[in-house]
Write an enzyme that holds these catalytic residues in place. Structure first.
Site, PDB file in Angstrom:
ATOM      1  CE1 TYR A 124      -3.634  28.221  11.768  1.00 55.52           C
ATOM      2  CE2 TYR A 124      -1.611  29.441  11.306  1.00 55.52           C
ATOM      3  CZ  TYR A 124      -2.258  28.362  11.904  1.00 55.52           C
ATOM      4  OH  TYR A 124      -1.540  27.456  12.655  1.00 55.52           O
TER       5      TYR A 124
ATOM      6  CB  SER B  15       1.063  29.782  14.398  1.00 58.88           C
ATOM      7  OG  SER B  15       1.732  29.893  13.162  1.00 58.88           O
TER       8      SER B  15
HETATM    9  P1  NDP Z   1      -4.520  19.059  11.957  1.00 57.50           P
HETATM   10  O1  NDP Z   1      -5.286  19.715  10.874  1.00 57.50           O
HETATM   11  O2  NDP Z   1      -3.703  17.856  11.656  1.00 57.50           O
HETATM   12  O3  NDP Z   1      -5.471  18.734  13.191  1.00 57.50           O
HETATM   13  C1  NDP Z   1      -6.363  19.700  13.654  1.00 57.50           C
HETATM   14  C2  NDP Z   1      -7.341  19.071  14.598  1.00 57.50           C
HETATM   15  O4  NDP Z   1      -8.325  20.067  14.926  1.00 57.50           O
HETATM   16  C3  NDP Z   1      -8.082  17.892  13.962  1.00 57.50           C
HETATM   17  O5  NDP Z   1      -8.237  16.870  14.922  1.00 57.50           O
HETATM   18  C4  NDP Z   1      -9.418  18.509  13.579  1.00 57.50           C
HETATM   19  O6  NDP Z   1     -10.484  17.591  13.570  1.00 57.50           O
HETATM   20  C5  NDP Z   1      -9.609  19.521  14.712  1.00 57.50           C
HETATM   21  N1  NDP Z   1     -10.573  20.516  14.301  1.00 57.50           N
HETATM   22  C6  NDP Z   1     -10.512  21.363  13.250  1.00 57.50           C
HETATM   23  N2  NDP Z   1     -11.642  22.074  13.162  1.00 57.50           N
HETATM   24  C7  NDP Z   1     -12.446  21.669  14.158  1.00 57.50           C
HETATM   25  C8  NDP Z   1     -13.761  22.001  14.572  1.00 57.50           C
HETATM   26  N3  NDP Z   1     -14.511  22.891  13.899  1.00 57.50           N
HETATM   27  N4  NDP Z   1     -14.286  21.386  15.648  1.00 57.50           N
HETATM   28  C9  NDP Z   1     -13.577  20.449  16.316  1.00 57.50           C
HETATM   29  N5  NDP Z   1     -12.330  20.084  15.978  1.00 57.50           N
HETATM   30  C10 NDP Z   1     -11.774  20.676  14.900  1.00 57.50           C
HETATM   31  O7  NDP Z   1      -3.609  20.215  12.548  1.00 57.50           O
HETATM   32  P2  NDP Z   1      -2.242  20.180  13.385  1.00 57.50           P
HETATM   33  O8  NDP Z   1      -2.188  18.992  14.249  1.00 57.50           O
HETATM   34  O9  NDP Z   1      -1.156  20.473  12.442  1.00 57.50           O
HETATM   35  O10 NDP Z   1      -2.447  21.503  14.262  1.00 57.50           O
HETATM   36  C11 NDP Z   1      -2.740  21.506  15.632  1.00 57.50           C
HETATM   37  C12 NDP Z   1      -2.568  22.924  16.135  1.00 57.50           C
HETATM   38  O11 NDP Z   1      -1.220  23.348  15.948  1.00 57.50           O
HETATM   39  C13 NDP Z   1      -3.445  23.953  15.414  1.00 57.50           C
HETATM   40  O12 NDP Z   1      -3.933  24.894  16.347  1.00 57.50           O
HETATM   41  C14 NDP Z   1      -2.480  24.630  14.445  1.00 57.50           C
HETATM   42  O13 NDP Z   1      -2.882  25.932  14.134  1.00 57.50           O
HETATM   43  C15 NDP Z   1      -1.199  24.584  15.260  1.00 57.50           C
HETATM   44  N6  NDP Z   1       0.034  24.676  14.465  1.00 57.50           N
HETATM   45  C16 NDP Z   1       0.396  23.647  13.630  1.00 57.50           C
HETATM   46  C17 NDP Z   1       1.570  23.725  12.890  1.00 57.50           C
HETATM   47  C18 NDP Z   1       2.002  22.620  11.970  1.00 57.50           C
HETATM   48  O14 NDP Z   1       3.036  22.793  11.274  1.00 57.50           O
HETATM   49  N7  NDP Z   1       1.340  21.487  11.900  1.00 57.50           N
HETATM   50  C19 NDP Z   1       2.471  24.891  12.999  1.00 57.50           C
HETATM   51  C20 NDP Z   1       1.988  25.910  13.924  1.00 57.50           C
HETATM   52  C21 NDP Z   1       0.823  25.779  14.623  1.00 57.50           C
HETATM   53  P3  NDP Z   1     -10.705  16.589  12.329  1.00 57.50           P
HETATM   54  O15 NDP Z   1      -9.582  15.626  12.384  1.00 57.50           O
HETATM   55  O16 NDP Z   1     -12.001  15.984  12.626  1.00 57.50           O
HETATM   56  O17 NDP Z   1     -10.673  17.437  11.105  1.00 57.50           O
END
Ligand code: NDP
Length: 256
Positions: free
Chosen positions: A170, A157
């Site tokens: 985070y 990020s």
């Molecule tokens: P979302 O919250 O939309 O998706 C996150 C995913 O991670 C979900 O499928 C969620 O599962 C899964 N997850 C969370 N906690 C757990 C856990 N304990 N065990 C297993 N799975 C888990 O996030 P994004 O798609 O936005 O983010 C994806 C990545 O990109 C992350 O690492 C985030 O930090 C990074 N990022 C995102 C940005 C953005 O603007 N969106 C910007 C910069 C970085 P479930 O659906 O079941 O909750």
């Protein structure tokens, strides 16, 4: 990098693990990897979401994926070792891992960070990735040796390279991921395993909406817009690139 055009068969015969594959960016990446020929291992905590991705891949006629329901909050080193053994037996190879699952936690002043939340965010964003990487490395190295390359992609990020007020645990967790990537990439320098981080930048997902509730999501790129970079880093066209942070949306392209 978002103008990269992946050949249709970029990932043919490859086996790729995607964490957090049920929603957001991970879901889109899993669908795209499958559409480019990979057998995708869908790891996530909500089985119904993983099943929906499975069904979509099956309906499109792409290689059938596998589902691994795991809550990264509670999984231990023993779970990850068991998982690695299963992948070795079932697939005999692991060409790539997209570490994508992540937890935002509560944005708050540093002084108000709760210890329990610190532990949870660090567990999901850092420790689980460390343990899973450790467990999978023998299979990944073996795959790279046998087939020419393998790719590990961690998700970072902007706050993983430049700290920002109130982004607390985070941001600190993403700095840790950048460090882990650099350590591992350096160790694997003389192997065919490349290790990089990918910073997707502001993207239209649930996580972004909870961090910026007042923002108009229509101003943001969608996960689909970012896929050229996700494909590039997983496929053979990025051979030789290692130890680097790839930024999907350089600053000028991002909404303020
Ligand atoms: P979302 O919250 O939309 O998706 C996150 C995913 O991670 C979900 O499928 C969620 O599962 C899964 N997850 C969370 N906690 C757990 C856990 N304990 N065990 C297993 N799975 C888990 O996030 P994004 O798609 O936005 O983010 C994806 C990545 O990109 C992350 O690492 C985030 O930090 C990074 N990022 C995102 C940005 C953005 O603007 N969106 C910007 C910069 C970085 P479930 O659906 O079941 O909750």
């Amino acid at each position: 990098m978002l103008d990269y055009q992946a050949p249709r068969d970029l990932l043919k015969d490859k086996v790729i693990l995607v964490t957090g594959a049920g929603d957001g960016i991970g879901r889109e990446a899993a669908l795209n990897y499958a559409a480019h020929g990979a057998t995708v291992i869908l790891l996530g905590r909500t089985s119904s979401k993983l099943e929906a991705v499975y069904d979509q891949i099956e309906a499109a006629g792409h290689p059938l994926p596998a589902i691994v329901p795991v809550d990264l909050k509670g999984a231990t080193a023993a779970h990850y070792r068991g998982m690695a053994e299963t992948f070795a037996q079932q697939f005999g190879r692991l060409d790539g891992v997209l570490f994508n699952a992540g937890l935002l936690g509560t944005l708050s002043p540093f002084e108000h960070i709760q210890e329990q939340e610190w532990d949870e965010v660090m567990q999901v964003n850092v420790k689980s990735e460390f343990l899973l990487t450790q467990a999978l490395l023998p299979l990944i190295r073996q795959t790279a040796k046998a087939h020419g390359d393998a790719s590990i992609v961690y998700t970072s990020s902007s706050v993983g390279r430049k700290g920002r007020a109130y982004w607390g645990t985070y941001a600190i967790s993403k700095f840790a991921i950048e460090g882990m990537m650099e350590v591992l990439a350096d160790e694997l320098e003389n192997t065919a395993v490349r290790v990089n981080t990918l910073n997707p930048g502001g993207t239209r997902t649930k996580m972004r909406a909870s961090a910026f509730p007042a923002e108009d999501p229509q101003l943001l790129k969608t996960p689909a817009d970012l896929m050229p970079l996700y494909l590039y880093l997983m496929g053979a066209d990025s051979r030789g690139k290692t130890g680097q942070t790839f930024v999907a949306q350089p600053k000028a392209a991002q909404p303020k």
